[in-house]
Design a protein around this motif. Structure first.
Motif, PDB file in Angstrom:
ATOM      1  N   GLY A  78       0.800  -1.209   0.000  1.00  0.00           N
ATOM      2  CA  GLY A  78       0.000   0.000   0.000  1.00  0.00           C
ATOM      3  C   GLY A  78       0.834   1.260   0.000  1.00  0.00           C
ATOM      4  O   GLY A  78       2.062   1.222   0.156  1.00  0.00           O
ATOM      5  N   GLU A  79       0.162   2.393  -0.207  1.00  0.00           N
ATOM      6  CA  GLU A  79       0.814   3.697  -0.228  1.00  0.00           C
ATOM      7  C   GLU A  79       0.028   4.665   0.628  1.00  0.00           C
ATOM      8  O   GLU A  79      -1.187   4.561   0.770  1.00  0.00           O
ATOM      9  CB  GLU A  79       0.919   4.227  -1.653  1.00  0.00           C
ATOM     10  N   GLY A  80       0.757   5.631   1.191  1.00  0.00           N
ATOM     11  CA  GLY A  80       0.139   6.622   2.060  1.00  0.00           C
ATOM     12  C   GLY A  80       0.921   6.726   3.351  1.00  0.00           C
ATOM     13  O   GLY A  80       2.076   6.314   3.432  1.00  0.00           O
ATOM     14  N   SER A  81       0.296   7.272   4.369  1.00  0.00           N
ATOM     15  CA  SER A  81       0.973   7.401   5.658  1.00  0.00           C
ATOM     16  C   SER A  81       1.262   6.012   6.224  1.00  0.00           C
ATOM     17  O   SER A  81       0.475   5.078   6.065  1.00  0.00           O
ATOM     18  CB  SER A  81       0.110   8.208   6.632  1.00  0.00           C
ATOM     19  N   PRO A  82       2.417   5.852   6.898  1.00  0.00           N
ATOM     20  CA  PRO A  82       2.814   4.527   7.377  1.00  0.00           C
ATOM     21  C   PRO A  82       2.032   4.083   8.610  1.00  0.00           C
ATOM     22  O   PRO A  82       1.822   4.861   9.546  1.00  0.00           O
ATOM     23  CB  PRO A  82       4.292   4.704   7.700  1.00  0.00           C
ATOM     24  N   VAL A  83       1.613   2.818   8.601  1.00  0.00           N
ATOM     25  CA  VAL A  83       0.931   2.196   9.736  1.00  0.00           C
ATOM     26  C   VAL A  83       1.702   0.931  10.094  1.00  0.00           C
ATOM     27  O   VAL A  83       1.787   0.003   9.290  1.00  0.00           O
ATOM     28  CB  VAL A  83      -0.535   1.853   9.407  1.00  0.00           C
ATOM     29  N   ILE A  84       2.286   0.907  11.284  1.00  0.00           N
ATOM     30  CA  ILE A  84       3.080  -0.227  11.742  1.00  0.00           C
ATOM     31  C   ILE A  84       2.190  -1.141  12.580  1.00  0.00           C
ATOM     32  O   ILE A  84       1.597  -0.704  13.581  1.00  0.00           O
ATOM     33  CB  ILE A  84       4.280   0.223  12.595  1.00  0.00           C
ATOM     34  N   LEU A  85       2.081  -2.396  12.195  1.00  0.00           N
ATOM     35  CA  LEU A  85       1.273  -3.383  12.915  1.00  0.00           C
ATOM     36  C   LEU A  85       2.194  -4.332  13.668  1.00  0.00           C
ATOM     37  O   LEU A  85       3.039  -4.991  13.061  1.00  0.00           O
ATOM     38  CB  LEU A  85       0.406  -4.170  11.932  1.00  0.00           C
ATOM     39  N   MET A  86       2.006  -4.431  14.988  1.00  0.00           N
ATOM     40  CA  MET A  86       2.874  -5.254  15.830  1.00  0.00           C
ATOM     41  C   MET A  86       2.040  -6.296  16.573  1.00  0.00           C
ATOM     42  O   MET A  86       1.200  -5.939  17.403  1.00  0.00           O
ATOM     43  CB  MET A  86       3.625  -4.363  16.826  1.00  0.00           C
ATOM     44  N   PRO A  87       2.260  -7.582  16.296  1.00  0.00           N
ATOM     45  CA  PRO A  87       1.460  -8.636  16.926  1.00  0.00           C
ATOM     46  C   PRO A  87       2.018  -9.042  18.282  1.00  0.00           C
ATOM     47  O   PRO A  87       3.010  -8.496  18.769  1.00  0.00           O
ATOM     48  CB  PRO A  87       1.565  -9.785  15.918  1.00  0.00           C
ATOM     49  N   GLY A  88       1.350 -10.027  18.887  1.00  0.00           N
ATOM     50  CA  GLY A  88       1.774 -10.491  20.201  1.00  0.00           C
ATOM     51  C   GLY A  88       1.894 -12.000  20.271  1.00  0.00           C
ATOM     52  O   GLY A  88       1.868 -12.700  19.254  1.00  0.00           O
ATOM     53  N   PRO A 127       0.692 -15.807  21.147  1.00  0.00           N
ATOM     54  CA  PRO A 127       1.713 -16.557  20.408  1.00  0.00           C
ATOM     55  C   PRO A 127       1.431 -16.504  18.898  1.00  0.00           C
ATOM     56  O   PRO A 127       1.010 -17.487  18.291  1.00  0.00           O
ATOM     57  CB  PRO A 127       1.530 -17.974  20.950  1.00  0.00           C
ATOM     58  N   GLN A 128       1.637 -15.356  18.293  1.00  0.00           N
ATOM     59  CA  GLN A 128       1.310 -15.182  16.883  1.00  0.00           C
ATOM     60  C   GLN A 128       2.494 -14.595  16.116  1.00  0.00           C
ATOM     61  O   GLN A 128       3.606 -14.513  16.625  1.00  0.00           O
ATOM     62  CB  GLN A 128       0.049 -14.326  16.749  1.00  0.00           C
ATOM     63  N   THR A 129       2.245 -14.199  14.874  1.00  0.00           N
ATOM     64  CA  THR A 129       3.234 -13.568  14.009  1.00  0.00           C
ATOM     65  C   THR A 129       2.539 -12.440  13.254  1.00  0.00           C
ATOM     66  O   THR A 129       1.366 -12.139  13.507  1.00  0.00           O
ATOM     67  CB  THR A 129       3.817 -14.572  12.986  1.00  0.00           C
ATOM     68  N   TRP A 130       3.241 -11.857  12.291  1.00  0.00           N
ATOM     69  CA  TRP A 130       2.658 -10.792  11.469  1.00  0.00           C
ATOM     70  C   TRP A 130       1.339 -11.222  10.848  1.00  0.00           C
ATOM     71  O   TRP A 130       0.461 -10.387  10.571  1.00  0.00           O
ATOM     72  CB  TRP A 130       3.630 -10.376  10.370  1.00  0.00           C
ATOM     73  N   TRP A 131       1.157 -12.530  10.640  1.00  0.00           N
ATOM     74  CA  TRP A 131      -0.049 -13.060  10.001  1.00  0.00           C
ATOM     75  C   TRP A 131      -1.316 -12.739  10.796  1.00  0.00           C
ATOM     76  O   TRP A 131      -2.421 -12.782  10.262  1.00  0.00           O
ATOM     77  CB  TRP A 131       0.109 -14.573   9.822  1.00  0.00           C
ATOM     78  N   ALA A 132      -1.184 -12.372  12.063  1.00  0.00           N
ATOM     79  CA  ALA A 132      -2.336 -12.030  12.893  1.00  0.00           C
ATOM     80  C   ALA A 132      -3.152 -10.887  12.305  1.00  0.00           C
ATOM     81  O   ALA A 132      -4.329 -10.722  12.625  1.00  0.00           O
ATOM     82  CB  ALA A 132      -1.881 -11.674  14.305  1.00  0.00           C
ATOM     83  N   PHE A 133      -2.530 -10.082  11.415  1.00  0.00           N
ATOM     84  CA  PHE A 133      -3.205  -8.917  10.848  1.00  0.00           C
ATOM     85  C   PHE A 133      -3.653  -9.128   9.406  1.00  0.00           C
ATOM     86  O   PHE A 133      -4.081  -8.171   8.749  1.00  0.00           O
ATOM     87  CB  PHE A 133      -2.280  -7.700  10.921  1.00  0.00           C
ATOM     88  N   HIS A 134      -3.572 -10.343   8.901  1.00  0.00           N
ATOM     89  CA  HIS A 134      -3.804 -10.541   7.468  1.00  0.00           C
ATOM     90  C   HIS A 134      -5.223 -10.186   7.041  1.00  0.00           C
ATOM     91  O   HIS A 134      -5.446  -9.847   5.884  1.00  0.00           O
ATOM     92  CB  HIS A 134      -3.474 -11.983   7.059  1.00  0.00           C
ATOM     93  N   LYS A 135      -6.178 -10.225   7.981  1.00  0.00           N
ATOM     94  CA  LYS A 135      -7.560  -9.895   7.617  1.00  0.00           C
ATOM     95  C   LYS A 135      -7.788  -8.398   7.476  1.00  0.00           C
ATOM     96  O   LYS A 135      -8.754  -7.984   6.812  1.00  0.00           O
ATOM     97  CB  LYS A 135      -8.529 -10.463   8.666  1.00  0.00           C
ATOM     98  N   ILE A 136      -6.953  -7.582   8.099  1.00  0.00           N
ATOM     99  CA  ILE A 136      -7.156  -6.131   8.036  1.00  0.00           C
ATOM    100  C   ILE A 136      -6.150  -5.428   7.135  1.00  0.00           C
ATOM    101  O   ILE A 136      -6.354  -4.270   6.767  1.00  0.00           O
ATOM    102  CB  ILE A 136      -7.132  -5.498   9.441  1.00  0.00           C
TER     103      ILE A 136
END
Length: 336
Positions: free
Chosen positions: A67-77, A79-88
């Motif tokens: 994506g492009e635009g202002s940066p949004v950093i997603l940080m999971p917890g 017992p997960q990984t970056w994949w925790a945000f794949h739906k959003i």
């Protein structure tokens, strides 16, 4: 008269059968064997996203961006990984540069021997933002990722455009006084017991690695059963991804490092400003009451939303609500 061969056979059986019985009760085969859980295969399911690495703060950090635009950093917890945000991630990427990270100790990111205090982990993220060519970013954290986001807002407020906490903010000082013995016998239902037994277990050196290696799916199963209200929010594939990330000694040790640093985190918090002025949003499910308690105490004018009927993993249980609330919040912040 009993024959000598029979006695020998009986003696061997006495030695072998208990071992065989033990193997039957302790051999827990991974039910997800054969499922492709590689990051490459996961990223292919998110058109427009790519996975990359960055050298930051002495570690090699893995992240997925699009994506492009202002940066949004997603940080999971845990017992997960970056994949925790794949739906959003796809929806956010329509208007923003979305960066989902494996924080220090997680997934494909390095798992060093130290640096798991959230102040150091926040510096990891600050350097990642600079590596990406930005001076500031919106921060979104869940669980341990939320604790990193809080430390970031406290230590680098000039680089935090906003901070959003999903079901957890930071650990309150009362964490020091958590009970080792529950007030009553456990019912087996976390929503009734609220007994954080894993906070202690994950801080024990070496033992979790020995017990959990190859069996992370068993440990995780308890959390999915207890902390998910919408049980179908995680597919078998999702569960396989997370089990694989914590099935090795290094993966277990890295994740447990976040808990082992809690004493340092609480000491560090005592040095932070009493009130943080960073624009803040909390989206709570199961953890909503604690989210309210901390955010109202530590942030000026926090915005806090409750999602009834949603458990701990809000980005996966209620992705549409998270997208709606998060995009509206970021839009208001950028309009001011």
């Amino acid at each position: 008269m009993t024959s000598r061969p029979f006695l020998i056979a009986a003696a061997i059986a006495a030695l072998v059968l208990p071992t065989a019985a033990l193997a039957q009760t302790t051999d827990k085969a991974n039910p997800y064997a054969g499922i492709d859980v590689s990051d490459d295969s996961l990223v292919r399911e998110l058109p427009g996203f790519e996975r990359r690495f960055a050298e930051v703060n002495g570690i090699r950090m893995h992240y997925v961006e699009g994506g492009e635009g202002s940066p949004v950093i997603l940080m999971p917890g845990w017992p997960q990984t970056w994949w925790a945000f794949h739906k959003i991630m796809p929806a956010l990427a329509q208007n923003h540069h979305v960066i989902a990270v494996d924080i220090r100790g997680m997934g494909a990111t390095d798992k060093p021997g130290g640096g798991y205090d959230k102040k150091t982990m926040a510096e990891d993220i600050r350097q990642l933002i600079a590596h990406l060519g930005y001076s500031e970013a919106h921060l979104v954290g869940h669980d341990i990722g939320s604790q990193v986001a809080y430390a970031f807002a406290a230590n680098s407020p000039e680089a935090a455009m906003s901070v959003t906490f999903l079901d957890v903010a930071a650990q309150p000082q009362s964490t020091r006084d958590l009970r080792l013995v529950p007030p009553r016998p456990l019912t087996g239902t976390f929503s009734e017991d609220f007994f954080l037994w894993w906070f202690a277990f994950n801080q024990v050196p070496d033992l979790p690695e020995a017990l959990i290696e190859g069996r992370a799916h068993i440990l995780h199963g308890w959390f999915w059963d207890q902390l998910l209200y919408r049980k179908d929010a995680l597919t078998e594939r999702d569960r396989a991804v997370y089990a694989a990330a914590y099935d090795t000694p290094d993966g277990i040790r890295g994740g447990n490092g976040w808990y082992q640093a809690y004493a340092q985190d609480l000491d560090d918090q005592l040095t932070y400003p009493d009130t943080l002025g960073t624009p803040s949003l909390g989206i709570g499910g199961l953890g909503h009451p604690l989210l309210v308690e901390l955010m109202e105490a530590r942030f000026s004018e926090p915005r806090i939303e409750h999602l009834p009927g949603v458990g701990h993993y809000v980005a996966e249980e209620a992705p549409e609500d998270v997208i709606r609330l998060l995009t509206a919040f970021i839009g208001r912040v950028e309009a001011n």
